[in-house]
Design an enzyme around this catalytic site. Structure first.
Site, PDB file in Angstrom:
ATOM      1  N   CYS A  10       0.762  -0.805   0.044  1.00 24.65           N
ATOM      2  CA  CYS A  10      -0.667  -0.293   0.018  1.00 24.65           C
ATOM      3  C   CYS A  10       1.016   1.553   0.192  1.00 24.65           C
ATOM      4  O   CYS A  10       1.733   1.332   0.939  1.00 24.65           O
ATOM      5  CB  CYS A  10      -1.109   0.329   0.968  1.00 24.65           C
ATOM      6  SG  CYS A  10      -2.476   0.852   1.565  1.00 24.65           S
TER       7      CYS A  10
ATOM      8  N   TYR B 256     -24.522 -14.403  22.704  1.00 24.04           N
ATOM      9  CA  TYR B 256     -24.568 -13.350  22.016  1.00 24.04           C
ATOM     10  C   TYR B 256     -24.528 -13.828  20.171  1.00 24.04           C
ATOM     11  O   TYR B 256     -23.109 -13.400  19.365  1.00 24.04           O
ATOM     12  CB  TYR B 256     -23.334 -12.616  21.705  1.00 24.04           C
ATOM     13  CG  TYR B 256     -22.914 -11.698  23.776  1.00 24.04           C
ATOM     14  CD1 TYR B 256     -23.038 -10.689  23.840  1.00 24.04           C
ATOM     15  CD2 TYR B 256     -22.664 -12.997  24.043  1.00 24.04           C
ATOM     16  CE1 TYR B 256     -23.022 -10.585  25.195  1.00 24.04           C
ATOM     17  CE2 TYR B 256     -22.514 -12.959  25.435  1.00 24.04           C
ATOM     18  CZ  TYR B 256     -22.249 -11.729  26.141  1.00 24.04           C
ATOM     19  OH  TYR B 256     -22.601 -11.309  27.478  1.00 24.04           O
TER      20      TYR B 256
ATOM     21  N   GLN C  75     -18.528 -10.878  11.308  1.00 23.62           N
ATOM     22  CA  GLN C  75     -17.588 -10.745  11.358  1.00 23.62           C
ATOM     23  C   GLN C  75     -16.524 -11.127   9.514  1.00 23.62           C
ATOM     24  O   GLN C  75     -17.447 -10.897   8.062  1.00 23.62           O
ATOM     25  CB  GLN C  75     -16.548 -12.647  10.871  1.00 23.62           C
ATOM     26  CG  GLN C  75     -16.988 -12.792  12.561  1.00 23.62           C
ATOM     27  CD  GLN C  75     -15.932 -12.095  13.521  1.00 23.62           C
ATOM     28  OE1 GLN C  75     -14.762 -10.903  13.364  1.00 23.62           O
ATOM     29  NE2 GLN C  75     -16.226 -12.956  14.940  1.00 23.62           N
TER      30      GLN C  75
ATOM     31  N   CYS D 185      -8.071   0.472  -1.127  1.00 28.75           N
ATOM     32  CA  CYS D 185      -7.428  -0.829   0.152  1.00 28.75           C
ATOM     33  C   CYS D 185      -6.949  -1.751   0.099  1.00 28.75           C
ATOM     34  O   CYS D 185      -7.783  -2.707  -0.488  1.00 28.75           O
ATOM     35  CB  CYS D 185      -8.533  -0.662   1.243  1.00 28.75           C
ATOM     36  SG  CYS D 185      -8.069  -1.253   2.556  1.00 28.75           S
TER      37      CYS D 185
ATOM     38  N   ASP E 125     -19.571 -15.210  22.187  1.00 25.80           N
ATOM     39  CA  ASP E 125     -18.532 -14.405  21.551  1.00 25.80           C
ATOM     40  C   ASP E 125     -19.418 -12.614  22.128  1.00 25.80           C
ATOM     41  O   ASP E 125     -20.210 -12.236  20.581  1.00 25.80           O
ATOM     42  CB  ASP E 125     -19.163 -14.663  19.900  1.00 25.80           C
ATOM     43  CG  ASP E 125     -18.058 -13.987  19.223  1.00 25.80           C
ATOM     44  OD1 ASP E 125     -17.274 -13.504  19.453  1.00 25.80           O
ATOM     45  OD2 ASP E 125     -18.434 -13.890  17.622  1.00 25.80           O
TER      46      ASP E 125
ATOM     47  N   GLU F 150      -8.082 -11.836  17.239  1.00 31.71           N
ATOM     48  CA  GLU F 150      -9.215 -12.536  17.861  1.00 31.71           C
ATOM     49  C   GLU F 150      -8.128 -13.281  18.841  1.00 31.71           C
ATOM     50  O   GLU F 150      -7.272 -14.032  18.351  1.00 31.71           O
ATOM     51  CB  GLU F 150      -9.640 -12.777  17.098  1.00 31.71           C
ATOM     52  CG  GLU F 150     -10.476 -11.380  16.168  1.00 31.71           C
ATOM     53  CD  GLU F 150     -12.039 -11.140  16.250  1.00 31.71           C
ATOM     54  OE1 GLU F 150     -12.720 -12.445  16.831  1.00 31.71           O
ATOM     55  OE2 GLU F 150     -11.685 -10.446  15.681  1.00 31.71           O
TER      56      GLU F 150
ATOM     57  N   GLU G 290     -29.758 -13.805  22.066  1.00 35.65           N
ATOM     58  CA  GLU G 290     -29.894 -12.823  21.895  1.00 35.65           C
ATOM     59  C   GLU G 290     -30.678 -11.459  22.704  1.00 35.65           C
ATOM     60  O   GLU G 290     -31.415 -12.057  22.555  1.00 35.65           O
ATOM     61  CB  GLU G 290     -29.581 -11.958  19.861  1.00 35.65           C
ATOM     62  CG  GLU G 290     -28.246 -11.753  19.362  1.00 35.65           C
ATOM     63  CD  GLU G 290     -27.887 -10.996  19.906  1.00 35.65           C
ATOM     64  OE1 GLU G 290     -28.088 -10.233  20.562  1.00 35.65           O
ATOM     65  OE2 GLU G 290     -26.426 -10.953  19.442  1.00 35.65           O
TER      66      GLU G 290
ATOM     67  N   CYS H 212     -13.308 -10.683  20.275  1.00 34.42           N
ATOM     68  CA  CYS H 212     -12.324  -9.652  18.980  1.00 34.42           C
ATOM     69  C   CYS H 212     -11.885  -8.578  20.448  1.00 34.42           C
ATOM     70  O   CYS H 212     -10.821  -8.194  19.708  1.00 34.42           O
ATOM     71  CB  CYS H 212     -13.308  -8.778  18.702  1.00 34.42           C
ATOM     72  SG  CYS H 212     -14.806  -8.024  19.828  1.00 34.42           S
TER      73      CYS H 212
END
Length: 595
Positions: free
Chosen positions: A182, A439, A402, A308, A510, A583, A460, A537
């Site tokens: 980059c 989650y 993700q 990117c 998670d 992670e 959830e 994460c």
């Protein structure tokens, strides 16, 4: 002019045209009463709810008071690294002598340094050279052993933050500029490790996991620690398994399925003047003040970035025309905007049911791979479709999923194997039959693991997530009634699965970056699922939560003769190659106290 949302607009971004680096304010030189300052530090750090921490911190700073970093924040993680290098005796002495905020450097001073090590956030950490007193300088984009020049721009507790001016003597064993793909690397804040081999990146990320559990697995007390001695109240080494090597991503570039470039609104004087008159008859060129892209390293201002390399080709292809549309209509924007670009299977090419035919090709190993057209979704309300192995998932463009699809099959396979370890296969009567996916989001783990359990429940708090998870179960032909998604009450979340037999239940958690709260962990310990797989994460909040589970479980075993949780395995997963982020997956299982 029309203020309607433009291509890819998802939410209003605060109007911030400041080009000053974060926190680059003149240092307060007025002496403070030590007792008052220490009380303020402790009070804000230990008793303030997270949601009001920043507000209270701003109030304290306006009064000229120093404030400790928000617990488990990026700044807090950096502080632990700083304290670890200096050592307990030096930190304690600096506190006693009231010099922990007194930097030996002037603002904008250039200094030559030798990098000692890397922080968990990816910055270089250098010890201030003699005759300066014990102090750390934090510099991005440099590597251990390198001699560098840096320009100091901010002071904090026992450390200063600086910009990298030059690398005088590079570490050629680690640094190889030919790896960089980059042209903005070193300026854009998105990546830190492009000059490193991928094996080195994975090794560094394992070290982050090691340090997280060393520094944070003891932070399970309510009062947040301020003394360095308290920071090291960690889980005993005997309770820690060997931390395994980081699992790499199949793709190291072109992997990000979501990017969020942003831009600021026109400066007020240009808003008032409107577009140049020539723009009405000639091709519009990008104004010099318009930057569309990502933030500079250490600054709030936006860099103009056209593509990117870590984003998927589909996103980069769509990003160009999106930029042109923004440039063409920039004078109609009254506020800054954050865009969302997500890589998706073209939902319009087929109906939303999996039973519709999709063309397929045969690979060399004779496995059938669907030929599905990939498109860019830029509306946060539009439906995104992804394939994980042979499973399909749909979710709104603005919701969480993700961002590295290439590593999701290795990740879900690893979780499955952790729940059903083949090397120590239990008898059929002892194998887990029920799965709780807390989650659960869009149902990634619940649905990918559905063939291996009799009954699955995803829990959830978000009703919208439950709706899409239920939809995804149907999309993947999961038998009706086998996999259900339930709304959990935060005060009693496991009431939704009260009929599940804990001895035959595996629990996957998670959570978001903040981790689990104490109430959730109390409920987890009451429910006592035989196996717990904690996917995170944020390895630092994971370390805190796992430490709490282990300690409280051990206490219950001592008091009541119950089984206790044992941390069986721990390893990182690289979902974001070229960055410092890692992670982590921790596997806990109930064992008899004598085991």
């Amino acid at each position: 002019m029309d203020d309607a949302p433009r291509t890819g607009q998802t939410r209003v971004k605060p109007d911030s045209r400041s080009s000053s680096p974060i926190g680059k304010k003149p240092r307060l030189e007025t002496p403070l009463d030590t007792t008052t300052r220490r009380i303020t530090e402790n009070l804000i750090a230990s008793t303030t709810p997270k949601k009001s921490f920043k507000k209270e911190a701003r109030k304290a700073r306006r009064k000229g008071l120093h404030v400790l970093p928000e617990p488990f924040s990026t700044e807090d993680v950096l502080w632990r690294d700083v304290a670890s290098i200096l050592g307990q005796a030096i930190v304690d002495r600096a506190v006693d002598e009231d010099i922990e905020w007194k930097s030996p450097f002037a603002l904008k001073e250039e200094v030559e340094l030798t990098v000692h090590s890397l922080s968990s956030n990816g910055e270089g950490l250098a010890i201030a050279p003699a005759p300066r007193h014990n102090w750390i300088v934090v510099v991005p984009l440099c590597l251990p052993g390198e001699r560098i020049r840096a320009r100091v721009y901010r002071h904090s507790r026992l450390h200063s933050v600086a910009d990298l001016v030059s690398v005088e003597e590079p570490n050629n064993d680690l640094r190889d500029s030919s790896r960089i793909k980059c042209k903005y690397f070193g300026q854009c804040a998105g990546c830190q490790y492009q000059m490193l081999s991928y094996d080195t990146q994975l090794d560094l990320k394992r070290t982050v996991v090691v340090k997280a559990y060393r520094n944070f697995s003891g932070a399970f007390f309510t009062s947040y620690p301020t003394s360095f001695a308290q920071l090291n109240v960690d889980v005993p080494e005997s309770s820690m398994p060997p931390i395994l090597g980081t699992v790499g991503s199949p793709l190291q570039y072109g992997y990000r399925t979501k990017i969020t470039p942003h831009f600021d609104a026109p400066p007020k004087k240009f808003q008032k003047a409107g577009p140049p008159t020539t723009a009405r008859t000639e091709k519009i060129t990008q104004p010099e003040w318009l930057k569309i892209g990502f933030n500079h390293v250490g600054k709030r201002d936006v860099m103009d970035i056209e593509d990117c390399p870590i984003a998927t080709p589909v996103l980069n292809k769509a990003y160009g025309p999106m930029r042109e549309d923004i440039i063409k209509n920039i004078y109609s924007y009254k506020k800054g905007v954050s865009l969302v670009l997500r890589d998706s299977i073209d939902v319009s090419a087929a109906n939303s049911e999996r039973t519709n035919p999709l063309a397929a090709t045969e690979t060399e190993d004779n496995t059938s791979v669907p030929c599905e057209k990939q498109v860019c979704v830029s509306d946060h309300r539009a439906i995104v479709r992804e394939r994980v192995g042979h499973m399909l998932f749909e979710y709104p463009g603005g919701s969480f999923f993700q961002n590295n699809n290439s590593v999701l099959v290795p990740l879900t396979d690893y979780v499955r194997n952790a729940i059903f370890p083949s090397a120590t296969a239990a008898s059929p009567s002892e194998r887990p039959t029920h799965l709780v996916d807390a989650y659960c989001g869009a149902g990634l783990f619940a649905i990918t693991l559905s063939p291996y359990f009799d009954t699955i429940a995803g829990i959830e708090l978000s009703l919208d997530s439950i709706k899409f998870a239920t939809r995804n179960a149907r999309l993947n032909d999961v038998p009706e009634g086998k996999c259900t998604f339930r709304a959990g009450d935060a005060a009693d979340i496991f009431a939704a699965v009260s009929e599940f037999p804990p001895d035959h239940t595996a629990l996957i958690i998670d959570p978001p970056r903040k981790g689990c709260d104490e109430n959730f962990i109390n409920q987890l310990l009451t429910f006592r699922a035989n196996t717990v797989v904690y996917v995170s994460c944020n390895v630092h909040t994971q370390a805190r939560d796992v430490g709490m589970i282990l300690k409280r479980s051990e206490h219950e075993a001592d008091q009541n003769g119950l089984k206790k949780y044992v941390l069986e395995s721990l390893r990182g997963f690289d979902l974001f190659p070229q960055t410092a982020h890692v992670e982590s997956v921790a596997v806990l299982r109930l064992h008899q106290p004598s085991d």
